[in-house]
Design a protein around this motif. Structure first.
Motif, PDB file in Angstrom:
ATOM      1  N   VAL A  81     -16.988   5.491   7.380  1.00  0.00           N
ATOM      2  CA  VAL A  81     -15.633   6.037   7.375  1.00  0.00           C
ATOM      3  C   VAL A  81     -15.654   7.358   8.140  1.00  0.00           C
ATOM      4  CG1 VAL A  81     -13.711   6.816   5.963  1.00  0.00           C
ATOM      5  CG2 VAL A  81     -15.178   4.943   5.155  1.00  0.00           C
ATOM      6  N   LYS A  84     -16.015  11.251   6.682  1.00  0.00           N
ATOM      7  CA  LYS A  84     -16.296  11.201   5.254  1.00  0.00           C
ATOM      8  C   LYS A  84     -17.743  10.752   5.036  1.00  0.00           C
ATOM      9  CE  LYS A  84     -11.958  11.982   4.126  1.00  0.00           C
ATOM     10  NZ  LYS A  84     -11.509  13.199   3.419  1.00  0.00           N
ATOM     11  N   PRO A 134      -5.623   6.533  11.242  1.00  0.00           N
ATOM     12  CA  PRO A 134      -6.805   7.336  10.908  1.00  0.00           C
ATOM     13  C   PRO A 134      -7.175   7.228   9.428  1.00  0.00           C
ATOM     14  CG  PRO A 134      -5.344   8.569  12.347  1.00  0.00           C
ATOM     15  CD  PRO A 134      -4.605   7.327  11.956  1.00  0.00           C
ATOM     16  N   GLY A 135      -8.471   7.069   9.196  1.00  0.00           N
ATOM     17  CA  GLY A 135      -8.970   6.959   7.835  1.00  0.00           C
ATOM     18  C   GLY A 135      -8.904   5.567   7.255  1.00  0.00           C
ATOM     19  N   LYS A 136      -8.295   4.626   7.994  1.00  0.00           N
ATOM     20  CA  LYS A 136      -8.138   3.265   7.496  1.00  0.00           C
ATOM     21  C   LYS A 136      -9.123   2.321   8.194  1.00  0.00           C
ATOM     22  CE  LYS A 136      -4.630   4.852   5.172  1.00  0.00           C
ATOM     23  NZ  LYS A 136      -4.586   6.226   5.710  1.00  0.00           N
ATOM     24  N   ASP A 151      -7.023   1.014   3.009  1.00  0.00           N
ATOM     25  CA  ASP A 151      -7.299   2.420   2.729  1.00  0.00           C
ATOM     26  C   ASP A 151      -8.536   2.454   1.833  1.00  0.00           C
ATOM     27  OD1 ASP A 151      -7.480   5.054   1.961  1.00  0.00           O
ATOM     28  OD2 ASP A 151      -5.401   5.213   1.271  1.00  0.00           O
ATOM     29  N   ASP A 155     -12.546   9.527  -0.436  1.00  0.00           N
ATOM     30  CA  ASP A 155     -12.852  10.825  -1.039  1.00  0.00           C
ATOM     31  C   ASP A 155     -13.578  10.709  -2.370  1.00  0.00           C
ATOM     32  OD1 ASP A 155     -11.782  12.451   0.977  1.00  0.00           O
ATOM     33  OD2 ASP A 155      -9.756  12.173   0.197  1.00  0.00           O
TER      34      ASP A 155
END
Length: 404
Positions: A81, A84, A134-136, A151, A155
């Motif tokens: 990811v 992250k 973004p982030g997916k 998703d 975090d």
């Protein structure tokens, strides 16, 4: 001897973090100008520092460990990811995705937890980072004939991933295996009906289905020509798709080089492809396709690499502190006569000449090693049949550069 123990509690979604440490400190930096020597041990020197280590005689040692994941019969793809300390791993047999939490500094795996991502028979497989979201992450349900936008909730280890969107495979095609995003387009290989799908994820009605031969596995866009190439393992051919005309053609793998192209990725100067071989043996062969569709072939020279069945190929991510080179994965997936290996191949800056090879045997053999994921300091390898991820690590002051 393999001393691994898999828990009998096969219903558990979260197992204890089992850090396997067989063969730790086995690997020493190879320093042969070609690949004639597998390991070269150096003598310690008082002047050894990170700045002059390459001129000293201190061994540059690495460790190779395994981490037990929650049980599944088939462990497949991996993706990091972005931004992250989290890696996702797909488990196809039960349609679970496993979160691997990483130490932000060392990249050591510090926790794992599995979550269902669809019904058990959906056969979760492909994973790909989305730039447009973004982030997916994009994922495939090979048994459910769907694409997913996910998703990962990266975090927190304990927070389940969430399916944000699904896209049904159009045109009666089936079996989405691999997926990747190129701008507004998703490129998907379909093993169920032997097709390649190009689909606009902003407008799924806009799509193209290209007939392939058995069976399309990976698809990649050439960094120079922009054309797409697809590996077809059972046909032992590559599919070429002209990005402008949408015309297709087939490129047979020369029999003298080997057979069964599987891993295929975009890399320096072209498309890189590896050959798995047959149930009898591998040939340790991989190649680069140039902008004209011509293939330059390379063959490993170490005793371990010469007969390797190569399943996957990968390049370092931006920021990795290593010299020009690539990673290869040797796998026993079709042959019990070959070894499960992580191989580092060092190249000259033009990526035309091999300068050396380093080979590490996975602690658990006959695990059908499946995919590679290079990180900035470490490299992960998934093991298909053992619900395990192996991690090859270098000390912080140990780079991958050698002098001859």
């Amino acid at each position: 001897m393999d001393e691994r123990v898999i828990s009998d509690d096969r219903t558990s979604l979260e197992g204890p973090l089992d850090r396997r440490s067989f063969h730790r400190n086995l690997l020493v930096l190879a320093a042969a100008p070609t690949a004639g020597a597998l390991f070269n041990t150096r003598t310690a020197s008082a002047a050894d520092t990170p700045a002059n280590r390459h001129q000293s005689s201190v061994p540059c040692r690495r460790s190779l460990v395994e981490y037990q994941l929650p049980f599944a019969e088939e462990t497949h793809e991996m993706v990091k990811v972005p931004g992250k300390p989290m890696v996702l791993v797909s488990q196809m047999s039960n349609s679970h995705v496993v979160k691997l939490r990483l130490d932000p500094r060392t990249e050591e795996v510090t926790g794992t937890k599995a979550f269902p991502l669809g019904p058990p028979d959906a056969r979760l497989h492909g994973l790909a980072v989305s730039s447009r979201h973004p982030g997916k992450i994009w994922a495939t349900h090979e048994g459910g004939d769907r694409l997913l936008l996910v998703d990962p909730n990266a975090d927190a280890l304990d927070t389940p991933p969430r399916i944000m969107r699904t896209i049904d495979i159009p045109g009666g095609a089936r079996g989405p295996h691999y997926v990747n995003e190129h701008g507004d387009m998703l490129w998907v290989t379909l093993k169920g009906t032997d097709h390649v799908l190009a689909l606009n994820h902003t407008d799924p009605a806009q799509h193209w289905l290209f007939p392939a031969e058995a069976h399309p596995i990976f698809a990649a866009r050439h960094p120079v020509s922009g054309d797409f190439y697809v590996s077809q393992d059972a046909a032992s051919k590559l599919l070429h798709i002209d990005a402008r005309t949408k015309q297709t053609s087939q490129i047979p793998i020369p029999a003298q080089r080997g057979s069964t192209p599987v891993g295929l990725v975009s890399g320096p100067g072209g498309i890189w492809v590896v050959l798995l071989g047959t149930p009898e043996a591998g040939t340790g062969t991989f190649g680069r396709i140039d902008e004209h569709g011509q293939i330059s072939w390379h063959q490993l020279r170490t005793p371990e690499g010469q007969g390797a069945g190569l399943l996957h190929v990968a390049f370092d991510p931006p920021g990795a502190r290593r010299e020009p080179g690539l990673w290869l994965l040797g796998s026993s997936i079709v042959s019990s006569n070959v070894r499960d290996l992580i191989i580092r191949v060092r190249f000259d800056p033009s990526y035309t000449k091999i300068l050396g090879e380093e080979v590490a045997a996975l602690p658990t053999q006959l695990c059908k090693a499946h995919r590679l994921l290079p990180l900035r300091r470490t490299v992960l390898a998934s093991e298909l049949t053992t619900a395990t991820v192996a991690q090859l690590t270098s000390p912080e002051d140990c780079d991958w550069t050698t002098t001859h």
